[in-house]
Design a protein around this motif. Structure first.
Motif, PDB file in Angstrom:
ATOM      1  N   GLN A  18     -13.165  18.500  57.230  1.00 44.28           N
ATOM      2  CA  GLN A  18     -11.958  19.291  57.021  1.00 44.28           C
ATOM      3  C   GLN A  18     -10.747  18.478  56.570  1.00 44.28           C
ATOM      4  N   VAL A  19     -10.654  17.248  57.068  1.00 46.73           N
ATOM      5  CA  VAL A  19      -9.508  16.430  56.649  1.00 46.73           C
ATOM      6  C   VAL A  19      -9.591  16.084  55.157  1.00 46.73           C
ATOM      7  N   PRO A  20     -10.767  15.598  54.675  1.00 43.28           N
ATOM      8  CA  PRO A  20     -10.873  15.406  53.214  1.00 43.28           C
ATOM      9  C   PRO A  20     -10.658  16.710  52.446  1.00 43.28           C
ATOM     10  N   TYR A  21     -11.106  17.803  53.026  1.00 41.60           N
ATOM     11  CA  TYR A  21     -10.896  19.105  52.394  1.00 41.60           C
ATOM     12  C   TYR A  21      -9.400  19.348  52.174  1.00 41.60           C
ATOM     13  N   SER A  22      -8.605  19.093  53.208  1.00 42.04           N
ATOM     14  CA  SER A  22      -7.166  19.353  53.114  1.00 42.04           C
ATOM     15  C   SER A  22      -6.500  18.462  52.072  1.00 42.04           C
ATOM     16  N   ILE A  23      -6.945  17.198  52.045  1.00 45.83           N
ATOM     17  CA  ILE A  23      -6.381  16.283  51.053  1.00 45.83           C
ATOM     18  C   ILE A  23      -6.796  16.712  49.646  1.00 45.83           C
ATOM     19  N   GLY A  24      -8.069  17.102  49.538  1.00 44.46           N
ATOM     20  CA  GLY A  24      -8.568  17.565  48.247  1.00 44.46           C
ATOM     21  C   GLY A  24      -7.829  18.778  47.738  1.00 44.46           C
ATOM     22  N   LEU A  25      -7.400  19.610  48.658  1.00 45.99           N
ATOM     23  CA  LEU A  25      -6.622  20.800  48.310  1.00 45.99           C
ATOM     24  C   LEU A  25      -5.398  20.422  47.479  1.00 45.99           C
ATOM     25  N   GLY A  26      -4.656  19.437  47.995  1.00 50.87           N
ATOM     26  CA  GLY A  26      -3.470  18.977  47.267  1.00 50.87           C
ATOM     27  C   GLY A  26      -3.836  18.299  45.969  1.00 50.87           C
ATOM     28  N   LEU A  27      -4.881  17.476  46.019  1.00 49.00           N
ATOM     29  CA  LEU A  27      -5.325  16.765  44.817  1.00 49.00           C
ATOM     30  C   LEU A  27      -5.696  17.731  43.704  1.00 49.00           C
ATOM     31  N   GLY A  28      -6.402  18.799  44.082  1.00 50.80           N
ATOM     32  CA  GLY A  28      -6.817  19.788  43.098  1.00 50.80           C
ATOM     33  C   GLY A  28      -5.638  20.442  42.423  1.00 50.80           C
ATOM     34  N   MET A  29      -4.617  20.758  43.208  1.00 50.82           N
ATOM     35  CA  MET A  29      -3.424  21.397  42.622  1.00 50.82           C
ATOM     36  C   MET A  29      -2.722  20.445  41.663  1.00 50.82           C
ATOM     37  N   ILE A  30      -2.600  19.175  42.097  1.00 48.77           N
ATOM     38  CA  ILE A  30      -1.945  18.189  41.233  1.00 48.77           C
ATOM     39  C   ILE A  30      -2.732  18.013  39.947  1.00 48.77           C
ATOM     40  N   GLY A  74     -16.346  17.694  51.621  1.00 52.53           N
ATOM     41  CA  GLY A  74     -15.066  18.310  51.988  1.00 52.53           C
ATOM     42  C   GLY A  74     -14.015  18.096  50.927  1.00 52.53           C
ATOM     43  N   LEU A  75     -13.970  16.876  50.391  1.00 55.32           N
ATOM     44  CA  LEU A  75     -12.974  16.556  49.365  1.00 55.32           C
ATOM     45  C   LEU A  75     -13.170  17.433  48.127  1.00 55.32           C
ATOM     46  N   GLY A 110     -12.222  21.012  48.876  1.00 55.62           N
ATOM     47  CA  GLY A 110     -10.767  21.145  48.909  1.00 55.62           C
ATOM     48  C   GLY A 110     -10.166  21.121  47.527  1.00 55.62           C
ATOM     49  N   MET A 111     -10.641  20.212  46.682  1.00 59.81           N
ATOM     50  CA  MET A 111     -10.084  20.127  45.329  1.00 59.81           C
ATOM     51  C   MET A 111     -10.330  21.408  44.550  1.00 59.81           C
ATOM     52  N   MET A 149      -7.471  23.783  43.123  1.00 59.95           N
ATOM     53  CA  MET A 149      -7.368  24.191  41.722  1.00 59.95           C
ATOM     54  C   MET A 149      -7.304  25.709  41.594  1.00 59.95           C
ATOM     55  N   VAL A 207       2.456  21.832  47.133  1.00 56.11           N
ATOM     56  CA  VAL A 207       1.295  20.963  47.361  1.00 56.11           C
ATOM     57  C   VAL A 207       1.308  20.404  48.785  1.00 56.11           C
ATOM     58  N   ILE A 233      -1.288  21.024  51.946  1.00 59.86           N
ATOM     59  CA  ILE A 233      -2.007  19.956  52.643  1.00 59.86           C
ATOM     60  C   ILE A 233      -1.707  19.999  54.138  1.00 59.86           C
TER      61      ILE A 233
END
Lengths: 214, 140
Positions: free
Chosen positions: A146-158, B81-82, B85-86, B90, B123, B127
């Motif tokens: 879940q933690v990588p998921y949350s970080i990935g969330l922001g990364l995806g938007m950027i 997970g990464l 999330g990405m 998106m 963003v 997070i």
């Protein structure tokens, strides 16, 4: 003497209130150099306080102003028939308080929205299932996922907006820049079609122009 | 019996067809794949990306409907997970973009030059909201 001159109106002009608009500010001209020089400084309009945010100049008004001074000049117009001029009211800097307020509003809203989304789609159950799918073990709180998921969330938007803290990944315009451009274009188009030409107020629609030849 | 089985197959197939085409339509409308292609300059690999989406969807649906268990080390959930999330990030970005949120907002508050600040607010909100949700909120 017959001179052929070509004129194309600029788009997306911004001016300060009180500024005088000359032909060289609103249009590109093409023709004999000597005949262009006096044309460039034909006065078209003075931006006044009452003009608020946008001024629309249409081609007939501009031609009328030109012909008043240079009746013998023949101008061929290329491109749009009117130009929307944006009046930038003296750039008062956005107050830091306002910025913080909007920032905090968006920040909280985004956080709430993502939590609502997670609850809505039972993201926790999906994460637990995904964790079991990979490791074969049960976990009530699969933080490793879940933690990588949350970080990935922001990364995806950027990634989508093509911004890594102002640094570009590549030079193509981001969807956001294209969207801003379209939005501005839409406003200009709307204004060009609805707003009456402010510079030609004496020119009533049903009456003949006092300057026109017929 | 055979008729019932055939009918069940028919229902399952048609249901899957509707959901699958819906998913593809959704991803297409939001333009995530073109965006990724544009960023990575891999126009030639589009077919591979299509296959990735399809196999991902099929494996995902099999995994949710049946109890499949892998025996990989837990560390492997980090890239999973990464990536998840990405993708959601998106999706969210594409959605706000489709709905024209940023241009309107930036113009209204007069921050067209600082639009990136507004994006970063969202963003970071996403997070931290997400982290908060997983670490604290779910325990209540």
């Amino acid at each position: 003497m017959h001179q052929q001159i070509y004129m194309q109106l600029y788009t997306g002009i911004t001016v300060q209130p009180g500024q005088d608009l000359y032909l060289k500010d609103v249009a590109r001209l093409e023709g004999e150099a000597e005949s262009l020089r006096p044309l460039m400084s034909v006065h078209l309009y003075s931006i006044s306080r009452t003009d608020k945010t946008h001024v629309v100049l249409d081609i007939l008004t501009i031609l009328q102003k030109i012909h008043k001074q240079f009746p013998e000049i023949d101008i061929t117009v290329v491109g749009p028939e009117q130009t929307v001029i944006e009046v930038t009211i003296e750039k008062k800097l956005i107050s830091p308080l306002m910025l913080v307020l909007v920032w905090f509003l968006l920040f909280t809203g985004a956080a709430l929205a993502i939590m609502n989304f997670h609850e809505d789609v039972s993201m926790l159950a999906v994460h637990q299932k995904l964790y079991t799918l990979v490791t074969g073990k049960q976990s009530e709180q699969p933080l490793l996922l879940q933690v990588p998921y949350s970080i990935g969330l922001g990364l995806g938007m950027i990634l989508f907006f093509n911004h890594v803290f102002k640094k570009r990944i590549n030079e193509e315009p981001s969807p956001l820049e294209i969207e801003m451009f379209h939005y501005k274009k839409d406003i200009e188009e709307y204004l060009a079609d609805t707003e009456s030409d402010r510079s030609s107020k004496p020119w009533q629609s049903k009456l003949y122009s006092p300057y026109s030849s017929d | 019996m055979a008729v019932e089985a055939l009918f069940a197959i028919f229902i399952g197939l048609s249901g899957g067809l509707a959901v699958g085409s819906g998913l593809v339509a959704f991803i297409t409308v939001l333009g995530i794949i073109p965006r990724l292609v544009q960023l990575t300059k891999t126009q030639k690999a589009i077919q591979a990306y299509e296959i990735a989406v399809i196999t991902g969807a099929v494996i995902g649906s099999i995994a949710t409907l049946h109890d499949i268990k892998g025996t990989f080390p837990a560390v492997l959930t980090i890239p999973v997970g990464l990536a998840a999330g990405m993708f959601v990030g998106m999706l969210a970005a594409a959605l706000t973009e489709v709905l024209n949120v940023f241009p309107i907002l930036a113009r209204r508050v007069g921050m067209e030059k600082n639009i990136i600040v507004l994006v970063m607010a969202i963003v970071f909100g996403k997070i931290l909201g997400s982290l908060f949700h997983w670490i604290f909120f779910v325990k209540f």
